[in-house]
Structures are given as C-alpha cells and as structure tokens.
Write a protein that holds these residues in place. Sequence first.
Motif, short mmCIF file in Angstrom:
data_model
loop_
_atom_site.label_atom_id
_atom_site.label_comp_id
_atom_site.label_asym_id
_atom_site.label_seq_id
_atom_site.Cartn_x
_atom_site.Cartn_y
_atom_site.Cartn_z
N MET A 35 -5.11 6.39 -5.11
CA MET A 35 -6.09 5.50 -4.52
C MET A 35 -5.37 4.56 -3.54
O MET A 35 -4.31 4.03 -3.85
CB MET A 35 -6.75 4.68 -5.64
CG MET A 35 -7.73 3.66 -5.14
SD MET A 35 -8.51 2.61 -6.40
CE MET A 35 -9.32 3.79 -7.41
N SER A 36 -5.95 4.38 -2.37
CA SER A 36 -5.32 3.52 -1.36
C SER A 36 -5.41 2.06 -1.80
O SER A 36 -6.25 1.68 -2.61
CB SER A 36 -6.02 3.69 -0.01
OG SER A 36 -7.23 2.97 0.03
N ILE A 37 -4.55 1.24 -1.23
CA ILE A 37 -4.57 -0.19 -1.54
C ILE A 37 -5.91 -0.80 -1.14
O ILE A 37 -6.44 -1.68 -1.82
CB ILE A 37 -3.38 -0.92 -0.87
CG1 ILE A 37 -3.37 -2.41 -1.24
CG2 ILE A 37 -3.40 -0.76 0.64
CD1 ILE A 37 -3.17 -2.70 -2.70
N LYS A 56 -8.44 0.12 -3.80
CA LYS A 56 -8.11 -0.65 -5.00
C LYS A 56 -8.63 -2.09 -4.87
O LYS A 56 -9.23 -2.63 -5.79
CB LYS A 56 -6.58 -0.67 -5.16
CG LYS A 56 -6.09 -0.77 -6.57
CD LYS A 56 -4.57 -0.90 -6.68
CE LYS A 56 -3.79 0.22 -6.08
NZ LYS A 56 -2.33 0.10 -6.37
N GLU A 108 2.25 -4.33 -1.30
CA GLU A 108 1.62 -3.02 -1.07
C GLU A 108 0.64 -3.11 0.10
O GLU A 108 0.58 -2.22 0.95
CB GLU A 108 0.92 -2.56 -2.34
CG GLU A 108 0.37 -1.17 -2.28
CD GLU A 108 -0.28 -0.71 -3.58
OE1 GLU A 108 -0.92 0.35 -3.55
OE2 GLU A 108 -0.16 -1.39 -4.62
N ALA A 124 0.49 -1.43 4.38
CA ALA A 124 -0.63 -0.65 4.89
C ALA A 124 -1.37 -1.32 6.05
O ALA A 124 -2.26 -0.71 6.64
CB ALA A 124 -1.62 -0.38 3.75
#
Length: 145
Positions: free
Chosen positions: A1-3, A6, A25, A29
């Motif tokens: 799952m991408s940040i 999330k 994190e 991105a």
Amino acid sequence: MSIFAKLREGVTTASAAETHALARELAAALPPDSTLALHGDLGVGKTTFVQGLARGLGVTDPVTSPTFNIFTLYKGGARTLVHMDAYRLENDWQIDALMLEDFLVSPWCLAVEWPEKIAAWIPANALHLELGITPDQRHTIRLLG
C-alpha cells in the motif's frame, strides 16, 4: 500500500519515532515543490511530524517550531524544507510582506502549521493532513481529500 493510501485511511502512531518514520516515508514520495498543510490543535504533533519530514528530506539540523520566526529554512540533501507556523498571521498582506515566494527555490517542500490562518494563500494542490491525539496519547495522521 502506498504512503498516500495509508494516510488516506489514517495512521495512529504511539511514539515520536513512529511519527518520524511515517513522515520520512512521505518525504520520499513527495513530488518536487510540495506544500503540506498541517491541520490540528496545539500539541498534536505537527512539529514532530515536520522533524521526521526533515530527516526524510536529508536535513541534519535540529528542527524546532518556527513560531516566533514565522518560517525557518532547512537545506536538505536535494530539497529545501520551509517550515512555517502561520498561527500569528492575520491576513494575506502579512504573507506578502514575508516574501516567502522568494525562498521557494525549486525543489522545495513547504510545511505549514495552522494553514487555516492563511487558507486563501495555500495552493490548490497542497496536501492537507489532519493531525490529532487520542485520549491515550497516541497520535493520528490522516490525509484529507
């Protein structure tokens, strides 16, 4: 799952170290020239979040709340972090007087605490994060929109 996914669901952290890791994190991105609007009451961890963001951007200097300076510049590895506390600002002409745009030299990340004080000035493409605190003193971070 991408940040981003999330954060849209919402994340709860139990320590400053966990908040820092989450922000690092996110920093990895972020596209160049990003604005983060950090919403939340006093004491919910906005500056703690920015400290982690700074580390993720390669900033090694200590990061503190810029309340009395309004904003502070931190040079990271490949990007400048501009950390702004808009709490004491009352109107748009005060933003213009700061000449903030002069410091936004690409690539940059602008993290604004109390963005509601300067809502008309926040860019439309800003990422809005809502930070909170639970009764058991854990911190919540959620990407709005």
